[in-house]
Design a protein around this motif. Structure first.
Motif, PDB file in Angstrom:
ATOM      1  N   ASP A 181       0.817  -1.221   0.000  1.00  0.00           N
ATOM      2  CA  ASP A 181       0.000   0.000   0.000  1.00  0.00           C
ATOM      3  C   ASP A 181       0.848   1.267   0.000  1.00  0.00           C
ATOM      4  O   ASP A 181       0.421   2.305   0.501  1.00  0.00           O
ATOM      5  N   ASP A 182       2.055   1.210  -0.572  1.00  0.00           N
ATOM      6  CA  ASP A 182       2.918   2.398  -0.599  1.00  0.00           C
ATOM      7  C   ASP A 182       2.210   3.547  -1.304  1.00  0.00           C
ATOM      8  O   ASP A 182       1.779   3.424  -2.451  1.00  0.00           O
ATOM      9  N   GLY A 183       2.086   4.672  -0.599  1.00  0.00           N
ATOM     10  CA  GLY A 183       1.412   5.841  -1.156  1.00  0.00           C
ATOM     11  C   GLY A 183       2.355   6.910  -1.652  1.00  0.00           C
ATOM     12  O   GLY A 183       1.913   7.956  -2.136  1.00  0.00           O
ATOM     13  N   GLY A 184       3.659   6.691  -1.507  1.00  0.00           N
ATOM     14  CA  GLY A 184       4.628   7.650  -2.019  1.00  0.00           C
ATOM     15  C   GLY A 184       5.152   8.601  -0.957  1.00  0.00           C
ATOM     16  O   GLY A 184       4.565   8.778   0.115  1.00  0.00           O
ATOM     17  N   LEU A 185       6.269   9.226  -1.287  1.00  0.00           N
ATOM     18  CA  LEU A 185       6.925  10.144  -0.342  1.00  0.00           C
ATOM     19  C   LEU A 185       6.077  11.380  -0.075  1.00  0.00           C
ATOM     20  O   LEU A 185       6.052  11.888   1.053  1.00  0.00           O
ATOM     21  N   ALA A 186       5.385  11.886  -1.085  1.00  0.00           N
ATOM     22  CA  ALA A 186       4.569  13.089  -0.891  1.00  0.00           C
ATOM     23  C   ALA A 186       3.509  12.859   0.182  1.00  0.00           C
ATOM     24  O   ALA A 186       3.264  13.730   1.028  1.00  0.00           O
ATOM     25  N   LEU A 187       2.880  11.683   0.177  1.00  0.00           N
ATOM     26  CA  LEU A 187       1.882  11.364   1.206  1.00  0.00           C
ATOM     27  C   LEU A 187       2.546  11.279   2.577  1.00  0.00           C
ATOM     28  O   LEU A 187       1.994  11.760   3.573  1.00  0.00           O
ATOM     29  N   ALA A 188       3.721  10.665   2.645  1.00  0.00           N
ATOM     30  CA  ALA A 188       4.437  10.583   3.918  1.00  0.00           C
ATOM     31  C   ALA A 188       4.739  11.971   4.468  1.00  0.00           C
ATOM     32  O   ALA A 188       4.616  12.215   5.681  1.00  0.00           O
ATOM     33  N   LEU A 189       5.127  12.893   3.603  1.00  0.00           N
ATOM     34  CA  LEU A 189       5.436  14.253   4.058  1.00  0.00           C
ATOM     35  C   LEU A 189       4.178  14.997   4.493  1.00  0.00           C
ATOM     36  O   LEU A 189       4.237  15.859   5.381  1.00  0.00           O
ATOM     37  N   ASP A 190       3.034  14.680   3.880  1.00  0.00           N
ATOM     38  CA  ASP A 190       1.766  15.243   4.356  1.00  0.00           C
ATOM     39  C   ASP A 190       1.512  14.819   5.798  1.00  0.00           C
ATOM     40  O   ASP A 190       1.131  15.639   6.652  1.00  0.00           O
ATOM     41  N   HIS A 191       1.707  13.528   6.078  1.00  0.00           N
ATOM     42  CA  HIS A 191       1.542  13.037   7.454  1.00  0.00           C
ATOM     43  C   HIS A 191       2.538  13.726   8.381  1.00  0.00           C
ATOM     44  O   HIS A 191       2.194  14.113   9.504  1.00  0.00           O
ATOM     45  N   ALA A 192       3.780  13.874   7.919  1.00  0.00           N
ATOM     46  CA  ALA A 192       4.821  14.470   8.746  1.00  0.00           C
ATOM     47  C   ALA A 192       4.481  15.908   9.123  1.00  0.00           C
ATOM     48  O   ALA A 192       4.704  16.328  10.260  1.00  0.00           O
ATOM     49  N   GLY A 193       3.931  16.651   8.187  1.00  0.00           N
ATOM     50  CA  GLY A 193       3.595  18.041   8.462  1.00  0.00           C
ATOM     51  C   GLY A 193       2.608  18.205   9.592  1.00  0.00           C
ATOM     52  O   GLY A 193       2.601  19.233  10.279  1.00  0.00           O
ATOM     53  N   ARG A 194       1.785  17.185   9.822  1.00  0.00           N
ATOM     54  CA  ARG A 194       0.814  17.255  10.921  1.00  0.00           C
ATOM     55  C   ARG A 194       1.413  16.874  12.267  1.00  0.00           C
ATOM     56  O   ARG A 194       0.807  17.137  13.310  1.00  0.00           O
ATOM     57  N   LEU A 195       2.579  16.235  12.262  1.00  0.00           N
ATOM     58  CA  LEU A 195       3.217  15.819  13.513  1.00  0.00           C
ATOM     59  C   LEU A 195       4.294  16.773  13.985  1.00  0.00           C
ATOM     60  O   LEU A 195       4.568  16.864  15.184  1.00  0.00           O
ATOM     61  N   LEU A 196       4.934  17.469  13.053  1.00  0.00           N
ATOM     62  CA  LEU A 196       6.073  18.307  13.412  1.00  0.00           C
ATOM     63  C   LEU A 196       5.646  19.499  14.260  1.00  0.00           C
ATOM     64  O   LEU A 196       4.561  20.048  14.098  1.00  0.00           O
ATOM     65  N   ARG A 197       6.536  19.881  15.168  1.00  0.00           N
ATOM     66  CA  ARG A 197       6.356  21.054  16.009  1.00  0.00           C
ATOM     67  C   ARG A 197       7.621  21.900  15.916  1.00  0.00           C
ATOM     68  O   ARG A 197       8.673  21.403  15.515  1.00  0.00           O
ATOM     69  N   PRO A 198       7.552  23.179  16.275  1.00  0.00           N
ATOM     70  CA  PRO A 198       8.768  23.995  16.221  1.00  0.00           C
ATOM     71  C   PRO A 198       9.903  23.363  17.007  1.00  0.00           C
ATOM     72  O   PRO A 198       9.728  22.905  18.137  1.00  0.00           O
ATOM     73  N   GLY A 199      11.072  23.319  16.395  1.00  0.00           N
ATOM     74  CA  GLY A 199      12.239  22.721  17.038  1.00  0.00           C
ATOM     75  C   GLY A 199      12.430  21.259  16.727  1.00  0.00           C
ATOM     76  O   GLY A 199      13.386  20.646  17.195  1.00  0.00           O
TER      77      GLY A 199
END
Length: 312
Positions: A181-199
């Motif tokens: 079910d690989d959705g690609g790096l772009a999808l992974a980065l979408d998920h990452a953007g919701r987890l990241l916090r400053p720092g």
């Protein structure tokens, strides 16, 4: 180019991890010594160039509580909902975050499950991710990991060896064979953007072709949260193929490319060399540290700091 994948097979022997083709939990755990033997640069009398870690992970952004607005409070932090309910201006307070988040983003594109020297690129990705996880333990960070999947949730943030082991277990699963079910790096980065916090620190394990498919603006937005490191997994054959006929085989068929022919060689460079050069040229301008990690290089060679035990 056909990829040699470590796929499933009805043969029971295929479930036994193959050195260099499939990562093992034991080898990823063993990389702890390599990661913890390397330290971030120390601050000198005149400082160091570039970003350096702070004992406090930047200005905290974890919401603590709201109170009535006082003169001198930052108007950007007004709690508008509470202000509307109470009829009096209130401001939000935030507590300092002493634990930085290290987020490992795993590209699981089929092109990674291939290799000609020492190990598959997928195995090197798992090993580099393990180095990042153990370095996070060393630095006192919380560790999380994710891949481009619409069905599998991220490995939730956790600190210490237990948090690292959860990430290592996921890396072994993800890089033993291409996920269906690989959705690609772009999808992974979408998920990452919701987890990241400053720092935060984000380590992206990716094939250069996957990086090329992500808009440059996306990288700039992600780097605003903190440190972003992109490790481009590469194989020596991709970088410098012989000027000769080169046979390839998959489970379905065989073919031969004559890389002594100028047109074929140029197509090869466009496919494998150009995306790497483009990433190296463009990502630093977006605030991203990018480095090529060859499949035959030490798995901790990308990690800055004082040299310690090296992982082959």
């Amino acid at each position: 180019m056909p990829q040699v994948a470590a796929g499933a097979s009805p043969n029971p022997q295929s479930r036994i991890p193959k050195p260099g083709i499939q990562p093992t939990l034991a080898e990823l755990v063993a990389l702890r010594a390599a990661a913890q033997g390397r330290r971030p640069p120390r601050r000198g009398r005149h400082g160091v160039s570039g970003q350096a870690p702070s004992p406090l992970r930047g200005r905290g952004m974890e919401y603590a509580e709201s109170r009535e607005y006082a003169i001198g409070d930052d108007a950007r932090h007004i709690d508008w909902r509470l202000t509307a309910r109470s009829g009096k201006p209130h401001t939000k307070l935030f507590q300092a975050e002493r634990e930085r988040l290290t987020l490992i983003v795993a590209d699981t594109a089929p092109a990674l499950y291939f290799g000609t020297r020492v190990r598959f690129k997928s195995v090197q990705a798992a090993r580099a991710g393990a180095v990042a996880a153990w370095a996070a333990v060393r630095d006192g960070d919380r560790i999380a990991a994710l891949r481009g999947s619409a069905s599998e949730p991220p490995v939730p943030p956790a600190a210490g060896p237990r948090g690292a082991l959860r990430v290592l277990d996921a890396l072994v699963r993800w890089y033993s064979q291409p996920p269906a079910d690989d959705g690609g790096l772009a999808l992974a980065l979408d998920h990452a953007g919701r987890l990241l916090r400053p720092g935060s620190r984000m380590v992206v394990l990716a094939d250069a072709a996957s990086v090329a498919g992500v808009p440059a603006s996306r990288w700039a937005a992600l780097s605003m949260h903190g440190e972003v490191i992109v490790l481009l997994l590469a194989d020596p054959l991709e970088r410098d193929p012989p000027r000769a006929p080169l046979p390839f085989a998959t489970s379905a068929h065989r073919l031969e490319l004559d890389l002594g022919v100028a047109a074929q060689r140029q197509r090869w460079r466009n496919e494998f060399v150009a995306p790497v050069k483009d990433a190296l040229a463009t990502l630093p301008a977006r605030g991203v540290r990018v480095q090529v990690l060859s499949s035959d290089a030490p798995s901790d060679s990308w990690l800055p700091g004082r040299a310690g035990p090296r992982a082959a």
